[in-house]
Scaffold this motif. Structure first.
Motif, PDB file in Angstrom:
ATOM      1  N   GLY A   1     -10.633 -53.184 105.067  1.00 40.24           N
ATOM      2  CA  GLY A   1      -9.549 -52.496 105.502  1.00 40.24           C
ATOM      3  C   GLY A   1     -10.349 -51.182 106.549  1.00 40.24           C
ATOM      4  N   GLY A   2     -11.691 -51.273 105.851  1.00 40.58           N
ATOM      5  CA  GLY A   2     -11.829 -49.749 105.873  1.00 40.58           C
ATOM      6  C   GLY A   2     -11.894 -48.959 104.640  1.00 40.58           C
TER       7      GLY A   2
ATOM      8  N   LEU B   1     -17.222 -53.654  97.814  1.00 33.35           N
ATOM      9  CA  LEU B   1     -16.559 -54.916  98.196  1.00 33.35           C
ATOM     10  C   LEU B   1     -18.210 -56.079  98.157  1.00 33.35           C
ATOM     11  N   LEU B   2     -18.933 -54.702  97.653  1.00 36.06           N
ATOM     12  CA  LEU B   2     -20.115 -56.058  97.585  1.00 36.06           C
ATOM     13  C   LEU B   2     -21.131 -55.231  96.899  1.00 36.06           C
ATOM     14  N   GLY B   3     -21.933 -55.615  95.500  1.00 36.78           N
ATOM     15  CA  GLY B   3     -22.836 -55.388  94.958  1.00 36.78           C
ATOM     16  C   GLY B   3     -23.856 -56.098  94.615  1.00 36.78           C
TER      17      GLY B   3
ATOM     18  N   TYR C   1     -16.304 -53.459 106.235  1.00 37.48           N
ATOM     19  CA  TYR C   1     -16.148 -52.628 106.710  1.00 37.48           C
ATOM     20  C   TYR C   1     -15.291 -52.605 105.403  1.00 37.48           C
ATOM     21  N   GLY C   2     -16.031 -51.938 104.650  1.00 36.17           N
ATOM     22  CA  GLY C   2     -15.473 -51.341 103.774  1.00 36.17           C
ATOM     23  C   GLY C   2     -17.365 -50.656 102.524  1.00 36.17           C
TER      24      GLY C   2
ATOM     25  N   GLN D   1     -24.775 -54.636 105.401  1.00 40.21           N
ATOM     26  CA  GLN D   1     -24.649 -53.616 106.914  1.00 40.21           C
ATOM     27  C   GLN D   1     -23.368 -53.018 106.328  1.00 40.21           C
ATOM     28  N   ALA D   2     -22.249 -51.429 106.125  1.00 42.60           N
ATOM     29  CA  ALA D   2     -21.294 -51.504 105.637  1.00 42.60           C
ATOM     30  C   ALA D   2     -20.708 -50.130 105.722  1.00 42.60           C
TER      31      ALA D   2
END
Length: 166
Positions: free
Chosen positions: A70-71, A77-79, A97-98, A114-115
């Motif tokens: 949701g931007g 959301l990823l580590g 997308y976050g 990519q983020a």
């Protein structure tokens, strides 16, 4: 799928201008692999990375996980732990997308990432989200089974594999 030297999005755009769709230039590269591509697998979630954690535990088959967060710029959301699992399980890349976190470690993981940005806060874990949906963000649609290609020049999607034509 292809990594680093064999993916050049400007060349892919030149060769396949009639079929590729280029995402808005909103993403930054964070992974240890700067250029990547593969078949799209999707997750839609908002500030909850439970489904991301489940999916990267599965075999990645050289696919790219596309996550519509949701931007949100309020948590990651990823580590490093999930990225390491994704790489170990054969995922080629993750597009978020976050936000992501642990960027120093992400740069060492053999995975394209990519983020939108980095954020130190972890997400909640409630198990909320959806798999295998068409995702619309950055001006393009990410359709499960289609293909995504990314490098430092940008990110593009295609209905077919641009290297095999299938």
């Amino acid at each position: 799928m292809r990594k680093t030297a064999t993916i050049c999005t400007p060349d892919l755009c030149d060769q396949h201008a009639e079929t590729v769709r280029v995402a808005d230039p909103i993403f930054r590269g964070f992974g240890g692999v700067s250029a990547f591509g593969g078949q799209i697998v999707t997750i839609k979630c908002f500030e909850d990375n439970s489904l991301v954690a489940e999916k990267v535990d599965e075999p990645g088959n050289s696919w790219v996980l596309v996550v519509d967060g949701g931007g949100s710029l309020r948590c990651a959301l990823l580590g490093d732990n999930l990225a390491a699992k994704a790489a170990a399980n054969g995922w080629t890349g993750v597009v978020v997308y976050g936000c992501v976190r642990d960027v120093g470690v992400l740069a060492e993981v053999e995975l394209g990432i990519q983020a939108l940005a980095a954020h130190p806060m972890k997400s909640v874990k409630r198990g909320v989200g959806e798999y295998d949906r068409v995702l619309d963000f950055a001006g393009v649609s990410f359709i499960p089974g289609h293909y995504v290609y990314a490098d430092a020049n940008g990110l593009l999607v295609s209905p077919t594999d641009l290297f095999t034509g299938s």
